[in-house]
Scaffold this active site. Structure first.
Site, short mmCIF file in Angstrom:
data_model
loop_
_atom_site.label_atom_id
_atom_site.label_comp_id
_atom_site.label_asym_id
_atom_site.label_seq_id
_atom_site.Cartn_x
_atom_site.Cartn_y
_atom_site.Cartn_z
N TRP A 164 -1.77 6.67 -10.61
CA TRP A 164 -2.16 5.37 -10.08
C TRP A 164 -2.05 4.29 -11.16
O TRP A 164 -1.50 3.21 -10.92
CB TRP A 164 -3.59 5.44 -9.54
CG TRP A 164 -4.09 4.18 -8.92
CD1 TRP A 164 -3.69 3.64 -7.73
CD2 TRP A 164 -5.08 3.30 -9.45
NE1 TRP A 164 -4.38 2.47 -7.48
CE2 TRP A 164 -5.23 2.24 -8.51
CE3 TRP A 164 -5.86 3.30 -10.60
CZ2 TRP A 164 -6.14 1.20 -8.72
CZ3 TRP A 164 -6.77 2.27 -10.81
CH2 TRP A 164 -6.90 1.23 -9.88
N HIS A 293 -2.89 10.88 2.39
CA HIS A 293 -3.29 9.55 1.97
C HIS A 293 -2.20 8.53 2.27
O HIS A 293 -1.10 8.59 1.71
CB HIS A 293 -3.62 9.53 0.48
CG HIS A 293 -4.32 8.29 0.04
ND1 HIS A 293 -5.61 8.00 0.41
CD2 HIS A 293 -3.90 7.23 -0.70
CE1 HIS A 293 -5.97 6.84 -0.10
NE2 HIS A 293 -4.95 6.35 -0.78
#
Length: 585
Positions: A164, A293
């Site tokens: 991320w 996700h």
């Protein structure tokens, strides 16, 4: 067909209480009058449709009489200030909501939507109780960075956090840092090279010196977080809502996926906000599909669940945009939708690939059933004899394995989020189950179907010759052809086995561990086997424990550990499955 026009206003300024200006794009009907506001606040750029319009047709929201606002959060893209993940979102969210409510084309009612980070910006803002926030729609989001984001049950998650930071956050930080085009280009090329080596970089330790971000000299928030131990409540509570549910007294639609990296927090948010609103009348709704996700497709990993499982055609009736329109029509426009008289929960049953409505979560008719571990001490051999059954063990041999942090069990599927293939969803675990450091326990082939829907936990009695270590558990659906598809998994760190306050170092004693696998919803069909895997690692989903009493956050030294798993009358290790009786019509 009536022609419909949308007015788009770019980079509309919104001043925060400290004078920092955040910028937003406004999409509104080209009509006179006032309209409810739908707001999302994201760190991924309001100008990138892949993120800002990712899973919704936002033009349809405008066509249905809403003003839609996308705002870059503080320190990201067009907005001023410094980015600190999550820590500024409660106050900035409050200020933005009240600003939006006062716009000349606003009715004064504001709703929020978004997933993941911009699902959490809704919840954090709502804890401040802005007067004009009427309803929210958080999808696939968290409740505490120590519970599924940076950490899980005391274990750091490098796959999620490092991916991320490098992939989603770093590019804009570099663009903001370098004004000179050539310097900026060079830095972005360096970043691209690092992203191409991400699998290698997951192995770097100590993580508090993680070379990609250190070399680029960016992302101070990354290293700031690593400097705070889990027991530093004053720090971590700033970005947590787990102690603030009593303030979340507003309608919320919680959207999740069985293979989402935040399925545990999503279910907890629904449960706790339902409790907080028992006397307020503020409705909570929950929908969970077989999704990963941000991926609402009907095919996940090696599993295909049918077109009716897709977020584009839920139960062959509606899509995710329809859900939002109906939700906000009810709460922001006062339209009669029937929402409050229908079952508040809709879940997808894997195995039989069907949607089902329910009145609560977890289901009241659940019969939590212990399935005990059994073996003659050979649960980690290729033709091992590990078994699961409802019969309590008596006198049995222990199972042992050597856990070497330099050779961790590879992550293959599950509720994960990191770069590369085979990272989330149902994937075959057979190649993992033949490892010597993985214990495998299975029921006999089932003679009738068993539905397992709800929270899943493992009680494990174990000892280790390490000063600190981890234990993992994985629930698997083993098919008649041998294919072993992961359903749910979890991990526990010995040091933080009882929460965010550390325990003393291990000294060879037998310890009872609770491993939270979060939840699943699956029908094990006749001929299938319920399988439980026990080990001590899953990399890069989880940071390997070095077994030294330290952490790879601030150390790079490791030692191998001998792990012993007990399953006898005194130490009856077992998995607790939420079995749903089959007499439900």
């Amino acid at each position: 067909m009536k022609q419909f026009q949308i007015i788009v206003e770019k980079n509309v300024p919104c001043e925060m209480r400290d004078g920092v200006i955040l910028f937003a794009d406004v999409y509104r009907p080209n009509e006179k009058g006032t309209f409810p506001i739908l707001l999302t606040r994201l760190p991924y750029s309001k100008d990138l449709p892949h993120y800002s319009h990712r899973y919704l047709d936002t033009n349809r929201l405008v066509e249905n009489g809403f003003v839609v606002i996308f705002q870059d959060v503080r320190g990201r893209f067009q907005s001023e200030g410094d980015f600190q993940s999550f820590r500024q979102e409660a106050e900035d969210g409050y200020d933005t909501i009240e600003w939006a409510a006062a716009l000349p084309y606003s009715t004064g009612k504001v709703g929020m939507f978004g997933m993941s980070y911009y699902g959490y910006t809704q919840l954090l803002a709502a804890t401040k109780k802005p007067p004009h926030l009427a309803a929210i729609f958080p999808a696939m989001t968290l409740n505490d960075q120590r519970n599924g984001a940076s950490f899980r049950n005391g274990v750091y998650q490098p796959g999620f956090t490092e991916t991320w930071s490098l992939e989603s956050i770093a590019p804009d930080l570099l663009r903001r840092k370098y004004e000179n085009p050539q310097e900026r280009s060079n830095a972005l090329r360096k970043l691209a090279n690092q992203l191409n080596r991400i699998d290698e970089l997951y192995h770097f330790a100590p993580i508090n010196q993680w070379s990609p971000l250190k070399e680029l000299d960016i992302a101070d928030y990354f290293f700031e977080e690593l400097s705070h131990p889990l027991e530093d409540e004053a720090y971590w509570r700033k970005s947590s809502i787990t102690d603030k549910y009593e303030y979340l007294t507003l309608p919320a639609f919680h959207l999740g996926g069985w293979y989402d990296c935040f399925i545990g927090p999503t279910l907890t948010n629904y449960q706790e906000m339902t409790k907080a609103n028992i006397h307020t009348g503020q409705h909570q709704k929950l929908m969970v599909g077989p999704w990963g996700h941000g991926d609402f497709s009907s095919v996940q990993g090696e599993g295909s669940f049918g077109v009716h499982a897709s977020g584009d055609w839920i139960d062959l009736e509606q899509n995710i945009t329809d859900l939002h329109i109906r939700w906000f029509n009810h709460w922001l426009k006062g339209m009669a939708t029937g929402l409050e008289t229908e079952p508040p929960v809709k879940i997808f049953l894997m195995g039989i690939n069907q949607w089902r409505d329910e009145w609560e979560w977890p289901l009241e008719r659940t019969k939590f059933t212990n399935f005990y571990l059994h073996s003659t001490g050979k649960a980690n051999t290729k033709n091992g004899d590990g078994q699961l059954s409802i019969h309590h063990p008596v006198d049995e041999e222990v199972d042992t394995f050597i856990y070497d942090p330099k050779n961790p069990v590879p992550t293959k599927g599950g509720s994960t989020l990191f770069a590369g293939p085979l990272t989330m969803g149902p994937f075959d675990q057979r190649a993992i189950e033949v490892r010597e450091d993985v214990l495998v326990y299975s029921t006999q082939p089932l003679t009738e179907a068993i539905e397992v829907t709800g929270p899943v936990k493992v009680k494990l009695w174990a000892s280790s010759d390490a000063r600190d270590t981890d234990f993992t558990a994985k629930l698997v659906d083993t098919r008649p052809d041998g294919k072993a598809l992961i359903l749910a998994e979890g991990i526990v760190n010995a040091k933080y086995r009882n929460g965010d306050q550390p325990e003393k170092e291990l000294d060879g004693e037998i310890v009872e561990y609770g491993i939270d696998l979060w939840a699943t919803c699956n029908v094990f069909l006749p001929g299938h086997q319920i399988t439980l895997e026990i080990s001590s690692s899953s990399f890069p989903h989880y940071m390997p424990n070095p077994n030294t009493g330290k952490s790879l956050i601030d150390s790079n030294q490791t030692v191998a550990a001998r792990q012993t798993i007990y399953h006898n009358e005194q130490y009856p290790s077992h998995i607790i499955l939420p079995v749903i009786p089959s007499d439900k019509k």
